[in-house]
Design a protein around this motif. Structure first.
Motif, PDB file in Angstrom:
ATOM      1  N   LEU A   1      -2.458   1.462  -0.839  1.00 28.95           N
ATOM      2  CA  LEU A   1      -2.561   0.152  -0.202  1.00 28.95           C
ATOM      3  C   LEU A   1      -3.165  -0.886  -1.146  1.00 28.95           C
ATOM      4  CD1 LEU A   1      -3.844   1.267   3.322  1.00 28.95           C
ATOM      5  CD2 LEU A   1      -1.555   0.447   2.756  1.00 28.95           C
ATOM      6  N   ALA A   2      -4.059  -0.432  -2.027  1.00 28.07           N
ATOM      7  CA  ALA A   2      -4.696  -1.349  -2.979  1.00 28.07           C
ATOM      8  C   ALA A   2      -3.835  -1.618  -4.202  1.00 28.07           C
ATOM      9  CB  ALA A   2      -6.044  -0.769  -3.417  1.00 28.07           C
ATOM     10  N   GLY A   3      -2.702  -0.935  -4.325  1.00 31.57           N
ATOM     11  CA  GLY A   3      -1.829  -1.142  -5.478  1.00 31.57           C
ATOM     12  C   GLY A   3      -2.234  -0.354  -6.699  1.00 31.57           C
ATOM     13  N   LEU A   4      -3.070   0.672  -6.513  1.00 27.55           N
ATOM     14  CA  LEU A   4      -3.550   1.474  -7.645  1.00 27.55           C
ATOM     15  C   LEU A   4      -2.661   2.681  -7.920  1.00 27.55           C
ATOM     16  CD1 LEU A   4      -7.366   1.398  -6.778  1.00 27.55           C
ATOM     17  CD2 LEU A   4      -6.158   0.025  -8.491  1.00 27.55           C
ATOM     18  N   GLU A   5      -1.637   2.881  -7.102  1.00 26.40           N
ATOM     19  CA  GLU A   5      -0.690   3.984  -7.299  1.00 26.40           C
ATOM     20  C   GLU A   5       0.709   3.398  -7.468  1.00 26.40           C
ATOM     21  OE1 GLU A   5      -1.292   7.088  -7.691  1.00 26.40           O
ATOM     22  OE2 GLU A   5      -3.355   7.344  -6.981  1.00 26.40           O
ATOM     23  N   ARG A   6       1.104   3.154  -8.722  1.00 26.56           N
ATOM     24  CA  ARG A   6       2.408   2.539  -8.960  1.00 26.56           C
ATOM     25  C   ARG A   6       3.563   3.447  -8.559  1.00 26.56           C
ATOM     26  NH1 ARG A   6       2.701  -2.357 -11.778  1.00 26.56           N
ATOM     27  NH2 ARG A   6       4.873  -2.160 -11.140  1.00 26.56           N
TER      28      ARG A   6
ATOM     29  N   GLU B   1      10.782  -3.446  -1.795  1.00 23.05           N
ATOM     30  CA  GLU B   1      11.764  -3.036  -2.797  1.00 23.05           C
ATOM     31  C   GLU B   1      11.843  -3.983  -3.987  1.00 23.05           C
ATOM     32  OE1 GLU B   1      12.293  -3.544   0.354  1.00 23.05           O
ATOM     33  OE2 GLU B   1      12.946  -1.662   1.285  1.00 23.05           O
ATOM     34  N   THR B   2      11.461  -5.242  -3.776  1.00 20.43           N
ATOM     35  CA  THR B   2      11.627  -6.236  -4.839  1.00 20.43           C
ATOM     36  C   THR B   2      10.319  -6.837  -5.331  1.00 20.43           C
ATOM     37  OG1 THR B   2      11.906  -8.027  -3.218  1.00 20.43           O
ATOM     38  CG2 THR B   2      13.901  -6.846  -3.917  1.00 20.43           C
ATOM     39  N   ARG B   3       9.200  -6.459  -4.734  1.00 21.58           N
ATOM     40  CA  ARG B   3       7.943  -7.145  -5.037  1.00 21.58           C
ATOM     41  C   ARG B   3       6.815  -6.128  -5.150  1.00 21.58           C
ATOM     42  NH1 ARG B   3       5.669 -12.195  -4.671  1.00 21.58           N
ATOM     43  NH2 ARG B   3       3.583 -12.407  -3.793  1.00 21.58           N
ATOM     44  N   PHE B   4       5.932  -6.330  -6.129  1.00 19.91           N
ATOM     45  CA  PHE B   4       4.732  -5.503  -6.266  1.00 19.91           C
ATOM     46  C   PHE B   4       3.593  -6.403  -6.730  1.00 19.91           C
ATOM     47  CE2 PHE B   4       1.622  -2.765  -8.196  1.00 19.91           C
ATOM     48  CZ  PHE B   4       1.612  -1.640  -7.369  1.00 19.91           C
ATOM     49  N   VAL B   5       2.704  -6.737  -5.801  1.00 12.05           N
ATOM     50  CA  VAL B   5       1.552  -7.567  -6.133  1.00 12.05           C
ATOM     51  C   VAL B   5       0.514  -6.681  -6.815  1.00 12.05           C
ATOM     52  CG1 VAL B   5      -0.305  -9.009  -5.193  1.00 12.05           C
ATOM     53  CG2 VAL B   5       2.001  -9.111  -4.198  1.00 12.05           C
ATOM     54  N   PRO B   6       0.004  -7.072  -7.988  1.00 13.09           N
ATOM     55  CA  PRO B   6      -0.985  -6.236  -8.685  1.00 13.09           C
ATOM     56  C   PRO B   6      -2.284  -6.141  -7.909  1.00 13.09           C
ATOM     57  CG  PRO B   6      -0.744  -8.357  -9.771  1.00 13.09           C
ATOM     58  CD  PRO B   6       0.345  -8.299  -8.745  1.00 13.09           C
ATOM     59  N   PRO B   7      -3.077  -5.108  -8.177  1.00 12.87           N
ATOM     60  CA  PRO B   7      -4.299  -4.879  -7.400  1.00 12.87           C
ATOM     61  C   PRO B   7      -5.231  -6.087  -7.326  1.00 12.87           C
ATOM     62  CG  PRO B   7      -3.821  -2.967  -8.766  1.00 12.87           C
ATOM     63  CD  PRO B   7      -2.833  -4.019  -9.157  1.00 12.87           C
ATOM     64  N   HIS B   8      -5.441  -6.789  -8.447  1.00 16.32           N
ATOM     65  CA  HIS B   8      -6.425  -7.872  -8.461  1.00 16.32           C
ATOM     66  C   HIS B   8      -6.004  -9.057  -7.608  1.00 16.32           C
ATOM     67  CE1 HIS B   8      -3.631  -9.296 -11.616  1.00 16.32           C
ATOM     68  NE2 HIS B   8      -4.030 -10.499 -11.239  1.00 16.32           N
ATOM     69  N   ALA B   9      -4.710  -9.122  -7.236  1.00 14.70           N
ATOM     70  CA  ALA B   9      -4.210 -10.261  -6.468  1.00 14.70           C
ATOM     71  C   ALA B   9      -3.940  -9.906  -5.003  1.00 14.70           C
ATOM     72  CB  ALA B   9      -2.921 -10.791  -7.113  1.00 14.70           C
ATOM     73  N   ARG B  10      -4.321  -8.721  -4.562  1.00 18.10           N
ATOM     74  CA  ARG B  10      -4.017  -8.287  -3.192  1.00 18.10           C
ATOM     75  C   ARG B  10      -5.046  -8.730  -2.159  1.00 18.10           C
ATOM     76  NH1 ARG B  10      -0.466  -2.846  -2.588  1.00 18.10           N
ATOM     77  NH2 ARG B  10       1.007  -3.317  -4.265  1.00 18.10           N
ATOM     78  N   GLY B  11      -6.185  -9.223  -2.598  1.00 14.91           N
ATOM     79  CA  GLY B  11      -7.212  -9.608  -1.644  1.00 14.91           C
ATOM     80  C   GLY B  11      -7.959  -8.425  -1.067  1.00 14.91           C
TER      81      GLY B  11
ATOM     82  N   ASP C   1       1.602 -11.744   4.429  1.00 11.57           N
ATOM     83  CA  ASP C   1       1.865 -11.632   2.999  1.00 11.57           C
ATOM     84  C   ASP C   1       2.418 -10.260   2.648  1.00 11.57           C
ATOM     85  OD1 ASP C   1       0.864 -14.202   2.609  1.00 11.57           O
ATOM     86  OD2 ASP C   1      -1.184 -13.455   2.352  1.00 11.57           O
ATOM     87  N   VAL C   2       3.538 -10.255   1.944  1.00 10.64           N
ATOM     88  CA  VAL C   2       4.129  -9.007   1.462  1.00 10.64           C
ATOM     89  C   VAL C   2       3.455  -8.625   0.150  1.00 10.64           C
ATOM     90  CG1 VAL C   2       6.238  -7.870   0.670  1.00 10.64           C
ATOM     91  CG2 VAL C   2       6.344  -9.520   2.562  1.00 10.64           C
TER      92      VAL C   2
ATOM     93  N   SER D   1       6.209   4.360  -3.137  1.00 11.13           N
ATOM     94  CA  SER D   1       7.348   3.538  -2.722  1.00 11.13           C
ATOM     95  C   SER D   1       7.185   3.137  -1.267  1.00 11.13           C
ATOM     96  CB  SER D   1       8.660   4.316  -2.896  1.00 11.13           C
ATOM     97  OG  SER D   1       8.656   5.489  -2.090  1.00 11.13           O
ATOM     98  N   GLY D   2       7.870   2.053  -0.876  1.00  8.30           N
ATOM     99  CA  GLY D   2       7.799   1.574   0.495  1.00  8.30           C
ATOM    100  C   GLY D   2       7.266   0.167   0.554  1.00  8.30           C
ATOM    101  N   SER D   3       6.658  -0.183   1.677  1.00  5.25           N
ATOM    102  CA  SER D   3       6.223  -1.564   1.890  1.00  5.25           C
ATOM    103  C   SER D   3       4.781  -1.616   2.363  1.00  5.25           C
ATOM    104  CB  SER D   3       7.122  -2.245   2.930  1.00  5.25           C
ATOM    105  OG  SER D   3       7.024  -1.578   4.179  1.00  5.25           O
TER     106      SER D   3
END
Length: 330
Positions: free
Chosen positions: A47-52, A68-78, A63-64, A55-57
């Motif tokens: 959920l924090a984006g620390l596991e590249r 499938e088309t977007r991956f917000v990096p951890p520091h920008a996820r809030g 905010d997404v 897969s999924g949403s």
């Protein structure tokens, strides 16, 4: 209505697979619990984006964060992530550690001052991490994350390695931080005292999958009326009990009563080591393994032992409290 953290995630590794779909209200503290190896920390990391490799949403409110088309990096996820270790900068004072978290997000000084007050960090500001106790280090680590002004807080077993006294010291600070700042949190834990004290809801996972929602801890409102040598005297309903709370304890508390923390009887209890005995009344029997009890002006869903006869609705009973987990409410 509270925002929702929604996700549909999959992750495969050698010998382990995570597959979870859920919607979690961004309100209060959601405990994520399950046996060791169930995937609790892995879920938070995804959920924090620390596991590249996941897969999924993932959506945080509108905010997404990932699809499938977007991956917000951890520091920008809030997301504010508090790890099992404090991870403080050893060469910086506590004040500079806090300022580091705030500076990255342009947070005002007033926010830092509020965090210092909520977590009682003022006596520590000039000290360095090497001179802090385990509980003090965890409070500073929490403060540094809060200073970055996240939208949601992830607490990954933040009290690992602390003894019961240090945990009792830090848990009220977590309550103050989350509820005082209106900051929703996900807490990974399998410790009953942490779940009973902190959780507003309980998500259970097992072998990387959803295992259902656990029962919300039963809580009774209580009020501090005076302090004594052993802590504080509280009133719950018409009963008084003494708990080892700090002298500066807030006036209002919620007392979580675990399933093995009270006895329900049809007659007055005999002498014993109970904290308090309250008169209660039986209400509805919803058929989900609980009985509604009216206790201290509060209706609770109390788990009822299978096979034990339930007194008819309207019956007067005694609710004898043996164990509680207190948390401040204001």
């Amino acid at each position: 209505m509270a925002e929702v953290l929604s996700f549909d995630l999959s992750l495969r590794r050698d010998g382990f697979a995570l597959s979870l779909t859920e919607r979690i209200p961004l309100d209060g503290v959601t405990a994520v619990t399950g046996p060791s190896g169930a995937g609790k920390t892995t879920l938070l990391r995804c959920l924090a984006g620390l596991e590249r490799g996941a897969s999924g949403s993932v959506r945080l409110g509108d905010d997404v964060l990932q699809d499938e088309t977007r991956f917000v990096p951890p520091h920008a996820r809030g997301v504010g992530y508090v790890f099992q270790e404090a991870r403080l900068f050893p060469h910086m004072s506590v004040a500079r550690n806090l300022a580091y978290g705030a500076r990255r997000r342009g947070v005002a000084q007033e926010r830092i001052e509020e965090i210092v007050r909520l977590l009682d960090l003022a006596p520590l500001l000039d000290r360095r991490p090497g001179g802090l106790s385990g509980g003090e280090s965890r409070r500073v680590a929490l403060g540094r994350v809060l200073a970055s002004q996240p939208r949601v807080l992830f607490l990954d077993e933040p009290m690992t390695g602390l003894d019961s006294a240090r945990k009792a010291e830090i848990m009220p600070h977590i309550v103050r931080a989350t509820h005082g700042l209106g900051l929703p949190a996900l807490l990974v834990s399998h410790a009953e005292d942490e779940i009973q004290t902190l959780a507003d809801r309980v998500l259970k996972i097992e072998e990387g999958g959803h295992a259902g929602w656990g029962r919300v801890p039963v809580r009774l409102p209580a009020r501090v009326v005076e302090h004594c040598d052993h802590g504080a005297v509280l009133v719950v309903g018409e009963a008084r009990l003494i708990l080892p709370l700090p002298a500066s304890a807030e006036r209002n508390w919620a007392l979580a009563v675990p399933p093995d923390g009270a006895l329900v009887s049809t007659g007055p209890p005999g002498p014993g080591n109970a904290l308090a005995s309250l008169q209660a009344r039986v209400g509805a029997v919803p058929g989900d393994g609980t009985v509604a009890l009216e206790v201290a002006g509060h209706t609770v869903a109390w788990p009822w032992p299978e096979g034990r006869i339930v007194p008819p609705p309207g019956s007067d009973v005694w609710f004898t409290i043996l164990k509680v987990y207190p948390r401040p409410t204001g």
